[in-house]
Motif scaffolding. Structure first.
Motif, PDB file in Angstrom:
ATOM      1  N   THR A   1      -6.237  -3.586 -24.453  1.00 17.18           N
ATOM      2  CA  THR A   1      -6.147  -4.440 -25.673  1.00 17.18           C
ATOM      3  C   THR A   1      -6.616  -3.929 -26.817  1.00 17.18           C
ATOM      4  N   LYS A   2      -6.104  -4.432 -28.050  1.00 12.50           N
ATOM      5  CA  LYS A   2      -6.377  -4.069 -29.334  1.00 12.50           C
ATOM      6  C   LYS A   2      -7.847  -3.756 -29.579  1.00 12.50           C
ATOM      7  N   ASP A   3      -8.670  -4.785 -29.122  1.00 14.15           N
ATOM      8  CA  ASP A   3     -10.312  -4.448 -29.037  1.00 14.15           C
ATOM      9  C   ASP A   3     -10.661  -3.294 -28.318  1.00 14.15           C
ATOM     10  N   GLU A   4     -10.133  -3.067 -27.105  1.00 11.36           N
ATOM     11  CA  GLU A   4     -10.774  -1.881 -26.414  1.00 11.36           C
ATOM     12  C   GLU A   4     -10.212  -0.707 -27.159  1.00 11.36           C
ATOM     13  N   VAL A   5      -9.024  -0.487 -27.768  1.00 17.20           N
ATOM     14  CA  VAL A   5      -8.754   0.569 -28.225  1.00 17.20           C
ATOM     15  C   VAL A   5      -9.552   0.791 -29.898  1.00 17.20           C
TER      16      VAL A   5
END
Length: 90
Positions: free
Chosen positions: A69-73
């Motif tokens: 996900t964007k948040d993970e990256v």
């Protein structure tokens, strides 16, 4: 917030190492990965060595291909949600 709980997360590896390790976990060599993503081997080399950050279009494609996900990256941008790769209006 409970005492002792960290307020930010600092990853143990860089964004480039994340890209490389996830690529390898997917069983893809560099050529396959570049063809799937539609980038040159030079671009991938620069990303994996942390010389450059992928552009917004490429970052979103990477997120999809790497199953993240964007948040993970975003934690790989030193805890900042202002990484230039995500400043898109599309």
């Amino acid at each position: 917030m409970p005492a002792g709980r960290p307020t930010t997360y600092t990853p143990d590896i860089s964004l480039g190492k994340l890209i490389e390790s996830r690529r390898l976990l997917l069983g893809m060599n560099k050529k396959q990965f570049c063809e799937t993503l539609g980038v040159t081997p030079d671009s991938l080399r620069h990303w994996e060595r942390d010389n450059f950050t992928p552009s917004g279009k490429n970052m979103y494609a990477l997120i999809d291909i790497l199953h993240m996900t964007k948040d993970e990256v975003m934690v790989y941008f030193k805890g900042s949600y202002h990484g230039s790769a995500f400043n898109l209006h599309a």
